[in-house]
Structures are given as C-alpha cells and as structure tokens.
Motif scaffolding. Structure first.
Motif, PDB file in Angstrom:
ATOM      1  N   TYR A   1       0.906  -1.125   0.029  1.00 29.90           N
ATOM      2  CA  TYR A   1      -0.158  -0.071   0.036  1.00 29.90           C
ATOM      3  C   TYR A   1       0.778   1.316   0.023  1.00 29.90           C
ATOM      4  O   TYR A   1       0.731   2.143  -0.871  1.00 29.90           O
ATOM      5  CB  TYR A   1      -0.879   0.092   1.062  1.00 29.90           C
ATOM      6  CG  TYR A   1      -1.694   1.157   1.702  1.00 29.90           C
ATOM      7  CD1 TYR A   1      -2.735   1.642   0.855  1.00 29.90           C
ATOM      8  CD2 TYR A   1      -1.094   2.023   2.713  1.00 29.90           C
ATOM      9  CE1 TYR A   1      -3.271   3.087   1.092  1.00 29.90           C
ATOM     10  CE2 TYR A   1      -1.772   3.395   3.027  1.00 29.90           C
ATOM     11  CZ  TYR A   1      -2.765   3.851   2.115  1.00 29.90           C
ATOM     12  OH  TYR A   1      -3.388   5.035   2.564  1.00 29.90           O
ATOM     13  N   LEU A   2       1.852   1.489   0.854  1.00 33.38           N
ATOM     14  CA  LEU A   2       2.609   2.534   0.978  1.00 33.38           C
ATOM     15  C   LEU A   2       3.519   2.724  -0.392  1.00 33.38           C
ATOM     16  O   LEU A   2       3.570   3.907  -0.884  1.00 33.38           O
ATOM     17  CB  LEU A   2       3.809   2.257   2.072  1.00 33.38           C
ATOM     18  CG  LEU A   2       2.969   2.489   3.316  1.00 33.38           C
ATOM     19  CD1 LEU A   2       4.224   1.865   4.469  1.00 33.38           C
ATOM     20  CD2 LEU A   2       2.291   3.623   3.847  1.00 33.38           C
ATOM     21  N   GLU A   3       4.074   1.502  -0.930  1.00 36.14           N
ATOM     22  CA  GLU A   3       4.802   1.840  -2.224  1.00 36.14           C
ATOM     23  C   GLU A   3       3.923   2.469  -3.420  1.00 36.14           C
ATOM     24  O   GLU A   3       4.147   3.308  -3.973  1.00 36.14           O
ATOM     25  CB  GLU A   3       5.277   0.210  -2.562  1.00 36.14           C
ATOM     26  CG  GLU A   3       6.047   0.340  -3.886  1.00 36.14           C
ATOM     27  CD  GLU A   3       6.711  -0.945  -4.140  1.00 36.14           C
ATOM     28  OE1 GLU A   3       7.171  -1.236  -5.244  1.00 36.14           O
ATOM     29  OE2 GLU A   3       6.687  -1.901  -3.336  1.00 36.14           O
ATOM     30  N   GLU A   4       2.643   1.662  -3.280  1.00 39.48           N
ATOM     31  CA  GLU A   4       1.619   2.057  -4.530  1.00 39.48           C
ATOM     32  C   GLU A   4       1.075   3.647  -4.412  1.00 39.48           C
ATOM     33  O   GLU A   4       0.989   4.315  -5.101  1.00 39.48           O
ATOM     34  CB  GLU A   4       0.780   1.051  -4.716  1.00 39.48           C
ATOM     35  CG  GLU A   4       1.277  -0.351  -5.164  1.00 39.48           C
ATOM     36  CD  GLU A   4       0.135  -1.404  -5.312  1.00 39.48           C
ATOM     37  OE1 GLU A   4      -0.978  -0.976  -5.566  1.00 39.48           O
ATOM     38  OE2 GLU A   4       0.752  -2.529  -5.637  1.00 39.48           O
ATOM     39  N   GLU A   5       0.875   3.926  -2.963  1.00 41.63           N
ATOM     40  CA  GLU A   5       0.443   5.257  -2.772  1.00 41.63           C
ATOM     41  C   GLU A   5       1.429   6.150  -3.016  1.00 41.63           C
ATOM     42  O   GLU A   5       1.031   7.377  -3.490  1.00 41.63           O
ATOM     43  CB  GLU A   5      -0.217   5.559  -1.323  1.00 41.63           C
ATOM     44  CG  GLU A   5      -1.394   4.426  -1.091  1.00 41.63           C
ATOM     45  CD  GLU A   5      -2.712   5.096  -2.175  1.00 41.63           C
ATOM     46  OE1 GLU A   5      -2.989   6.283  -2.015  1.00 41.63           O
ATOM     47  OE2 GLU A   5      -3.452   4.469  -2.734  1.00 41.63           O
ATOM     48  N   ASP A   6       2.715   5.875  -2.978  1.00 49.05           N
ATOM     49  CA  ASP A   6       3.862   7.099  -3.077  1.00 49.05           C
ATOM     50  C   ASP A   6       3.918   7.204  -4.507  1.00 49.05           C
ATOM     51  O   ASP A   6       4.117   8.547  -4.933  1.00 49.05           O
ATOM     52  CB  ASP A   6       5.248   6.235  -2.688  1.00 49.05           C
ATOM     53  CG  ASP A   6       6.249   7.158  -2.825  1.00 49.05           C
ATOM     54  OD1 ASP A   6       6.352   8.448  -1.973  1.00 49.05           O
ATOM     55  OD2 ASP A   6       7.128   7.001  -3.528  1.00 49.05           O
ATOM     56  N   VAL A   7       3.505   6.203  -5.433  1.00 47.39           N
ATOM     57  CA  VAL A   7       3.494   6.510  -6.978  1.00 47.39           C
ATOM     58  C   VAL A   7       2.302   7.314  -7.183  1.00 47.39           C
ATOM     59  O   VAL A   7       2.396   8.516  -8.148  1.00 47.39           O
ATOM     60  CB  VAL A   7       3.411   5.393  -7.612  1.00 47.39           C
ATOM     61  CG1 VAL A   7       3.355   5.413  -9.191  1.00 47.39           C
ATOM     62  CG2 VAL A   7       4.722   4.337  -7.461  1.00 47.39           C
ATOM     63  N   LYS A   8       1.180   7.345  -6.582  1.00 44.48           N
ATOM     64  CA  LYS A   8      -0.013   7.843  -6.839  1.00 44.48           C
ATOM     65  C   LYS A   8      -0.246   9.442  -6.257  1.00 44.48           C
ATOM     66  O   LYS A   8      -0.129  10.219  -7.047  1.00 44.48           O
ATOM     67  CB  LYS A   8      -1.081   7.396  -6.024  1.00 44.48           C
ATOM     68  CG  LYS A   8      -2.517   8.111  -5.982  1.00 44.48           C
ATOM     69  CD  LYS A   8      -3.472   7.559  -5.269  1.00 44.48           C
ATOM     70  CE  LYS A   8      -4.183   6.411  -5.653  1.00 44.48           C
ATOM     71  NZ  LYS A   8      -5.592   6.018  -4.854  1.00 44.48           N
ATOM     72  N   LEU A   9       0.884   9.418  -5.318  1.00 47.09           N
ATOM     73  CA  LEU A   9       1.222  11.010  -4.876  1.00 47.09           C
ATOM     74  C   LEU A   9       1.935  11.710  -5.884  1.00 47.09           C
ATOM     75  O   LEU A   9       1.555  12.806  -5.979  1.00 47.09           O
ATOM     76  CB  LEU A   9       2.027  10.881  -3.455  1.00 47.09           C
ATOM     77  CG  LEU A   9       2.405  12.435  -2.854  1.00 47.09           C
ATOM     78  CD1 LEU A   9       1.084  12.988  -2.463  1.00 47.09           C
ATOM     79  CD2 LEU A   9       3.266  12.070  -1.789  1.00 47.09           C
ATOM     80  N   ASP A  10       2.737  11.312  -6.348  1.00 44.80           N
ATOM     81  CA  ASP A  10       3.657  11.809  -7.287  1.00 44.80           C
ATOM     82  C   ASP A  10       2.704  12.285  -8.500  1.00 44.80           C
ATOM     83  O   ASP A  10       3.054  13.376  -9.265  1.00 44.80           O
ATOM     84  CB  ASP A  10       4.837  10.996  -7.901  1.00 44.80           C
ATOM     85  CG  ASP A  10       5.565  11.586  -8.719  1.00 44.80           C
ATOM     86  OD1 ASP A  10       6.042  12.772  -8.405  1.00 44.80           O
ATOM     87  OD2 ASP A  10       6.034  11.306  -9.999  1.00 44.80           O
ATOM     88  N   LYS A  11       1.720  11.392  -8.958  1.00 39.24           N
ATOM     89  CA  LYS A  11       0.826  11.655 -10.227  1.00 39.24           C
ATOM     90  C   LYS A  11      -0.259  12.681  -9.780  1.00 39.24           C
ATOM     91  O   LYS A  11      -0.641  13.502 -10.470  1.00 39.24           O
ATOM     92  CB  LYS A  11       0.350  10.605 -10.624  1.00 39.24           C
ATOM     93  CG  LYS A  11       1.253   9.519 -11.273  1.00 39.24           C
ATOM     94  CD  LYS A  11       2.521   9.898 -12.451  1.00 39.24           C
ATOM     95  CE  LYS A  11       3.365   9.019 -12.565  1.00 39.24           C
ATOM     96  NZ  LYS A  11       4.283   9.464 -13.575  1.00 39.24           N
ATOM     97  N   VAL A  12      -0.632  12.606  -8.694  1.00 40.68           N
ATOM     98  CA  VAL A  12      -2.031  13.203  -8.182  1.00 40.68           C
ATOM     99  C   VAL A  12      -1.939  14.677  -7.850  1.00 40.68           C
ATOM    100  O   VAL A  12      -2.617  15.579  -8.132  1.00 40.68           O
ATOM    101  CB  VAL A  12      -2.873  12.403  -7.187  1.00 40.68           C
ATOM    102  CG1 VAL A  12      -4.152  13.239  -6.676  1.00 40.68           C
ATOM    103  CG2 VAL A  12      -3.268  10.909  -7.807  1.00 40.68           C
ATOM    104  N   MET A  13      -0.843  14.839  -6.906  1.00 37.49           N
ATOM    105  CA  MET A  13      -0.819  16.049  -6.288  1.00 37.49           C
ATOM    106  C   MET A  13      -0.904  17.282  -7.102  1.00 37.49           C
ATOM    107  O   MET A  13      -1.188  18.476  -6.915  1.00 37.49           O
ATOM    108  CB  MET A  13       0.129  16.085  -5.450  1.00 37.49           C
ATOM    109  CG  MET A  13      -0.132  15.221  -4.084  1.00 37.49           C
ATOM    110  SD  MET A  13      -1.691  15.479  -3.165  1.00 37.49           S
ATOM    111  CE  MET A  13      -1.345  17.093  -2.628  1.00 37.49           C
TER     112      MET A  13
END
Length: 516
Positions: A129-141
C-alpha cells in the motif's frame, strides 16, 4: 514580490483558513486587503472556542502536510515557526475496535510489527500500500495545485499521466480491500473518508491517498491548538498592512454589468474593491451574497440539487483531572459499515455510533487549567437533508454521546467530572456558523463534484470574484483549502500582471518534501 502599480483593493469575505491564506498572499504582494469575518474570531468553522477556562478547536484538530502551510508563510515573507510551535504526534492516533487497539505511526517498522501481531498476514499488504500510494502521490498532487476551469484541462499531459493512478472507477474501501483482508484494518485505512464527510464505500478510490499522507508526513499539533495557526496568519496579514475585521459580516456583493465592484457590509457600509475573494460557505454564499437573479448556474434550486457531506454532533467538555487517552482516538462502532450507511445513505441517527475523541491536554497544557482536560467528542451524523428533528432530539443525542463515551474504559464516570459543556448539532452549524444543511465538510467529492465539475477558483458567473475554501477546487481539508488560496491568488496575480514568488515544482515538492 511587491506589486509596482498603485495598490489594488481586495476584499476577502470570511476569515476561514482559505480566506486568511489568500489575504496573506495578496497583502504580502502589495494589495490593499480587508478581510471581513462575521464571527468574533478568525478560523471559520475551525476557529477558537472558549468555554469557561477551557479552550478548544471548534473543528479541525490536527495539521497534516505542514510543509504546505510553511510554504504559505514563506511566500508571504515569513516563517511559520516564528509564530507557532509545532509538535508531531506519535502515534498518529489510537484506533479502538472493542478490545483491540491499533496505534499506527510514521515508524513503518513499528506499524508493520503491530499489524503482524494484531492482524496476522496483512503486513505485506501494508508495505505494498505504501509503495503504490507513493507513486499515486507523485501523479495526483500536481492536479491539486492548479486550476481546472473547463473540460480541456482533462487532456493536459499531467492528467493523462495521472489517470491510471486515480482509481476513479473504484472506491476507497474497494482499493484497501486489495491490500488487507481484516475488516478492522480496512477501517483503519479508510475512516479518513470522513475527512471529506463521505462513506469509504462511496468515496472515489483516489482518496486512499488521505491515510497515506498521514503515514508519510505525520500529524501535527500546534501549541495552543489549530486556531493558533489561524491567529498567526491574521497577524502576518496585519504586518503587511492588511486589516482583519471580526464581528463584521458581508451582506451582499455589489455587481454591475456582470462584474463585482465591492461589498455591502451588514452594518450598511459600502466598500469598493477591485478583487473580491469569497471564503464563506459555498452554498450559503451563493444563496445570500448576490442579488436575486444575478446567478444562474448557482441559483438556489441548483444549489439545493447538489450533494453535501455528512454533519457532526460535537461535545466540548471541560473535565476535572487528566485522561489516559492518546491525543486522537477513534472508537469504532460494532457494525461500522451499517453505521456509515445510516449516516450517509439513509440519513438516520444510529444506535451504534462511532466516536472520535480529541484529548489535546495530554500534550498541550495551554488548553485547560492545570490538572484538568479539554475534551472534544465528535459523532458523525446525517446533515439536515435527513429527517431528524434536531430541536426535539437534541438532548437525547447529547446523552447518547455521553453514554457512548462512558463505554470507553478511560472515560468511565465522565459525567461526574464535567465542569463545563457545550453541545453543537448540525442545526447549530447552520444557524450559528452559516454552514449549509449543517454539511461541515462542504460539497461531497463524487465524480460530478471534483476538479472541473467543482465550483471554479475563478468564479464563472461574476467577473472579479474568486473562490477559496472547501467548496472550490481542490476540495475539503486544510491542505487542499490552503492550496485553493494559492491557486486563486495565482490567477489574480496573472490577471493583474503581478510578479509573484513560485515554490519549487509542485510534483517535486509534494513527492519529496518532509516536515521540518
């Protein structure tokens, strides 16, 4: 940073977090700024509340992603830490599922060890979860740091890159179910949907990022309470020559030929302005601040047709003695899914509620007299579109909350220790703080009310008007409210040709910054 032309006049309607942030940026860049707030204190629905000798944060009780507010102060030529002492919370909170207590923190190894012990077999899912959300953060924010003004904004490259990570066709609960098989652990990572006033079973999967942001950046308590940050913001505005007027509300926005020209205050004074920034509750502002017939897209019947967040019943208690609970604790109902459905879908009161408890006196001795505690209890409830008669049910709901609190071992016998009490219902939110339908988390974040489909930062219907706060893009919650102010003021600066300081690239800042 200062504007070179003669100072333009800006009026800010409301001294909530978004209005204060916009006023800081405008005043520090040469604008003549007046902020008008109907309430006697700044901070809006998250302002300071005093009950006897006890002090409370009325609404928000923690600061997430503190580097965003640090950036706001820096862009205004100031340092947050010259005004406010910040304390990181560890654990983030304690989550109570009957006799099982989970205390996650930013220490990933410790959190994983707890998961292995309390919810065996789920620790690998936590790391994934942490690993995949880190990628999402970079794209979403980055999408939350720029305006969405029309549908063409969806075909820009940053949206196209982010789209596979937005999980718009899934829900928060659905996404977390891919990582965890224990229902309690799913609740531990999905209850944050309530920060948007939504059910995790309905909230778009994009917002799994909420719990990740807590685990990555931590949660912080400013000494004196969240309202200490807002009071510091008001001070910065004053230092730059701006004026913050409390107990002075705005009655109407003056318009001429489709343009705002100023405001009429509740005391009858007319004040001309070049720029008007609205930080009042969005729906209330649309219904009250414009002459009938001025608005079409946001006419009263269209405002009523939108969907709104849940509400909350609040108990602010001055308690004799200290309380052995963490700074934040959540005490989940036995059937949490049923409870959430009752609040958000069926809009009825539940006989099995969850309870959030804020116990800041354990960390911050300024909130209560020595040896005593300022205790804040929150129970999510339906908003006023439900059928609850809050005048008739007021006392019964208050007693229900006290009964629920006394089921918590650390709060047994609570009634006998209460020295001060103030109770707030959804009806009080509407009547006293002008929160439309008591929906304390504003417009919901469903797909039809996000990004370009949310009210725009540059108001569509009247020129020279900008929106900030939870009712515009990017949405509810302090970090996004602060970002709404940055987006709206950047649009003002662009229109006025005012040079202003930019921070580092948004994706870099949000993907790599850690709190100082």
């Amino acid at each position: 940073m200062k504007a070179t032309q003669s100072a333009r006049k800006a009026v800010i309607v409301g001294a909530g977090p978004g209005g204060l942030a916009a006023a800081m940026l405008l005043a520090s860049h040469g604008y003549e700024v007046d902020v008008f707030e109907k309430q006697p204190v700044v901070g809006g629905r998250s302002g300071r509340l005093e009950v006897g000798k006890y002090r409370f944060d009325r609404g928000a009780t923690f600061l997430m992603m503190p580097h965003l507010i640090e950036e706001l102060f820096a862009l205004s030529g100031r340092s947050l830490h010259d005004y406010v002492e910040m304390k990181e919370l560890s654990p983030l909170y304690s989550l109570h599922f009957g006799d099982t207590v989970f205390k996650p923190s930013r220490n990933r190894e410790d959190t994983a060890e707890q998961i292995a012990r309390l919810f065996p077999g789920n620790e690998a899912g936590y790391y994934r979860y942490l690993e995949e959300e880190d990628v999402k953060l970079d794209k979403v924010m980055p999408l939350l740091r720029r305006p969405f003004s029309n549908l063409l904004d969806y075909v820009r490259s940053d949206v196209i890159r982010a789209l596979p990570k937005l999980h718009l066709n899934d829900t928060v609960y659905g996404r977390l179910s891919k990582y965890f098989d224990d229902e309690r652990l799913k609740q531990a990572f999905t209850f944050q949907s309530k920060y948007l006033g939504m059910s995790a079973w309905d909230c778009p999967g994009t917002f799994t990022i909420l719990s990740y942001l807590e685990h990555r950046y931590g949660l912080f308590h400013p000494t004196g309470g969240i309202h200490a940050v807002f009071e510091a913001m008001a001070k910065v505005i004053s230092e730059h020559g701006g004026r913050v007027h409390t107990s002075r509300g705005v009655q109407r926005i003056l318009t001429e030929n489709g343009k705002a020209t100023g405001v009429v205050l509740e005391d009858g004074e007319h004040l001309l302005a070049d720029r008007v920034v609205i930080n009042a509750d969005f729906a209330t502002a649309m219904n009250r601040l414009f002459e009938p017939g001025v608005l079409r897209k946001y006419a009263p019947e269209r405002i009523a047709a939108k969907t709104y967040s849940c509400s909350a019943a609040m108990l602010y208690l001055g308690v004799d003695g200290e309380i052995d609970l963490d700074h934040h604790s959540v005490h989940f109902s036995e059937d949490y899914h049923r409870y959430v459905d009752e609040v958000t879908r069926f809009k009825t009161l539940s006989d099995d509620p969850s309870l959030y408890v804020h116990n800041p006196s354990r960390l911050d001795k300024t909130m209560a007299p020595a040896g005593k505690s300022a205790l804040y209890l929150l129970m999510p409830t339906p908003n006023l579109t439900g059928e609850t008669d809050w005048e008739a049910k007021r006392e019964a709901v208050k007693e229900q909350m006290l009964n629920r609190a006394e089921q918590i071992p650390q709060l047994r016998g609570l009634r006998d220790r209460i020295e001060e009490m103030q109770f707030f219902t959804p009806l009080d939110w509407e009547r006293q703080l002008d929160v439309y339908q008591g929906a304390v988390f504003n417009l919901t974040h469903n797909l039809g009310q996000m990004m370009a489909f949310r009210p725009h930062n540059q108001f569509e219907e009247v020129e020279n008007v900008w929106l900030v706060g939870g009712g515009t893009h990017p949405g509810s919650g302090l970090p996004t409210i602060f970002e709404s102010a940055r987006i709206s003021t950047a649009l003002i600066f662009k229109q006025d040709g005012v040079s202003h300081t930019h921070s580092a690239d948004a994706g870099t800042v949000l993907a790599g910054a850690e709190p100082s």
